[in-house]
Motif scaffolding. Structure first.
Motif, PDB file in Angstrom:
ATOM      1  N   GLU A  69       0.860  -1.184   0.000  1.00  0.00           N
ATOM      2  CA  GLU A  69       0.000   0.000   0.000  1.00  0.00           C
ATOM      3  C   GLU A  69       0.893   1.230   0.000  1.00  0.00           C
ATOM      4  N   LEU A  86      -6.299   5.089  -8.721  1.00  0.00           N
ATOM      5  CA  LEU A  86      -6.628   4.262  -9.884  1.00  0.00           C
ATOM      6  C   LEU A  86      -6.986   5.144 -11.069  1.00  0.00           C
ATOM      7  N   PHE A 137       3.885   2.862 -11.046  1.00  0.00           N
ATOM      8  CA  PHE A 137       3.464   1.561 -10.529  1.00  0.00           C
ATOM      9  C   PHE A 137       4.084   0.418 -11.315  1.00  0.00           C
ATOM     10  N   LEU A 184      -3.960   6.481 -12.706  1.00  0.00           N
ATOM     11  CA  LEU A 184      -3.206   5.513 -13.508  1.00  0.00           C
ATOM     12  C   LEU A 184      -3.626   5.538 -14.972  1.00  0.00           C
ATOM     13  N   LEU A 222      -4.763   0.431  -3.204  1.00  0.00           N
ATOM     14  CA  LEU A 222      -4.865   1.851  -3.514  1.00  0.00           C
ATOM     15  C   LEU A 222      -6.309   2.303  -3.470  1.00  0.00           C
ATOM     16  N   LEU A 243      -1.421  -4.804  -5.029  1.00  0.00           N
ATOM     17  CA  LEU A 243      -1.199  -3.387  -4.786  1.00  0.00           C
ATOM     18  C   LEU A 243      -2.504  -2.776  -4.295  1.00  0.00           C
ATOM     19  N   VAL A 299       0.099  -9.811 -10.677  1.00  0.00           N
ATOM     20  CA  VAL A 299      -0.227  -8.577  -9.984  1.00  0.00           C
ATOM     21  C   VAL A 299      -1.730  -8.343 -10.011  1.00  0.00           C
ATOM     22  N   ARG A 300      -2.285  -7.932  -8.880  1.00  0.00           N
ATOM     23  CA  ARG A 300      -3.679  -7.516  -8.780  1.00  0.00           C
ATOM     24  C   ARG A 300      -3.725  -6.154  -8.101  1.00  0.00           C
ATOM     25  N   LEU A 301      -4.681  -5.335  -8.508  1.00  0.00           N
ATOM     26  CA  LEU A 301      -4.926  -4.067  -7.840  1.00  0.00           C
ATOM     27  C   LEU A 301      -6.176  -4.202  -6.986  1.00  0.00           C
ATOM     28  N   TYR A 302      -6.082  -3.848  -5.715  1.00  0.00           N
ATOM     29  CA  TYR A 302      -7.211  -3.881  -4.789  1.00  0.00           C
ATOM     30  C   TYR A 302      -7.567  -2.436  -4.463  1.00  0.00           C
ATOM     31  N   VAL A 303      -8.770  -2.028  -4.844  1.00  0.00           N
ATOM     32  CA  VAL A 303      -9.118  -0.599  -4.862  1.00  0.00           C
ATOM     33  C   VAL A 303     -10.195  -0.275  -3.832  1.00  0.00           C
ATOM     34  N   VAL A 318      -8.142  -5.868 -11.637  1.00  0.00           N
ATOM     35  CA  VAL A 318      -8.547  -4.728 -10.819  1.00  0.00           C
ATOM     36  C   VAL A 318      -9.783  -5.149 -10.045  1.00  0.00           C
TER      37      VAL A 318
END
Length: 297
Positions: free
Chosen positions: A63, A181, A157, A184, A176, A174, A209-213, A249
């Motif tokens: 984070e 987001l 990133f 980005l 955020l 990741l 890789v995954r983005l956790y928003v 995402v």
């Protein structure tokens, strides 16, 4: 003759009677500051460690933020991301690499996760010159809540993803917020790349890789905006939908009735003004240290 461009110092520690006042955390910070290394990692007790060893084959959540101070919201975001990160694909077992021998499989929920709070040099400079005391304060507060700290001079990133991949991290999440987001998908950040935003995203999403928003609340109309409802420029709408559809995402859960959005800056402002409500916005361990040492006052 080895120039700086061919030399990287990942970690520097000194000890003994010749260094009675040396602080190895500051030595690590200075390595990043002078460009000798892109990042320095501190374990959950605030001790510098070699990232290539500490993160090798690890499952990592990162984070990025100021954390001046770390807030309850920061911790809640990490915990929500961890719940999804460790649930896997319906609890499907995953292989854990071993140095030698067979590769055992474990349920994802049983795999230890390294939770890292990343502070970039830009965020350290958010109030002007990088001050050593301010840096040590942030590391101490994050150690109080059991988080590892990555101090980096990594801006983009996709560069962060490549830094972690080069240290043989097994899986990367990741964490955020929606505003980041949205940022980005700003083409201005990728003008130096021949392939623009497609190159950047291709480099980011190449190593599990995954983005956790975290959802946010619109400052104008108060509606909740999540990764699932975020709208970007028309030319990038299909790209965002591709990432959402393929699970790259993911929106963190958020109750529209209880969702709160506040920043470290707001907490810091309340501390400076003597508003006692700041204690409701940080963990008890953080509040205790702030009171004891007079941080941010």
């Amino acid at each position: 003759d080895i120039g700086r461009e061919r030399l990287e110092i990942d970690c520097l520690m000194v000890r003994g009677p010749a260094f009675p006042n040396a602080d190895n955390r500051l030595l690590g910070l200075h390595l990043v500051r002078i460009g000798a290394t892109p990042a320095i990692l501190f374990d959950a007790s605030g001790v510098p460690v070699l990232a290539s060893e500490a993160l090798r084959h690890a499952h990592v959540l990162v984070e990025r933020g100021r954390f001046a101070p770390v807030t309850r919201l920061n911790l809640e975001m990490m915990e929500a991301a961890r719940q999804d990160f460790t649930s896997g694909d319906g609890g499907r077992p995953v292989a854990i690499p071993a140095a030698a021998g067979p590769r055992p499989e474990h349920p994802v929920s049983e795999i230890p996760v390294s939770e890292i709070m990343e502070i970039t040099m830009n965020n350290l400079r958010d109030r002007g010159q990088t001050e050593d005391f301010d840096f040590l304060t942030r590391v101490d507060l994050l150690a109080a809540v059991g988080k590892m700290v990555l101090v980096s001079d990594i801006g983009a990133f996709h560069d962060l993803g490549e830094y972690l991949a080069a240290r043989h991290v097994e899986r990367i999440g990741l964490v955020l917020g929606v505003p980041l987001l949205r940022e980005l998908f700003n083409d201005a950040h990728y003008r130096s790349l021949a392939g623009g935003i497609l190159e950047a995203f291709g480099r980011l999403f190449t190593k599990s890789v995954r983005l956790y928003v975290q959802p946010t609340r619109d400052v104008i109309d108060g509606r909740v905006v999540s990764a699932n409802t975020l709208q970007v420029a028309p030319q990038h709408a299909h790209l965002l939908e591709h990432l959402r559809t393929n699970g790259l995402v993911k929106s963190l859960p958020g109750d529209p009735h209880t969702l709160r959005t506040y920043s470290s800056d707001e907490v810091r402002s309340r501390i400076c003004s003597g508003d006692p409500s700041w204690r409701d916005l940080v963990a008890a361990e953080v509040a205790t240290l702030i009171d004891r040492h007079g941080y941010f006052k």
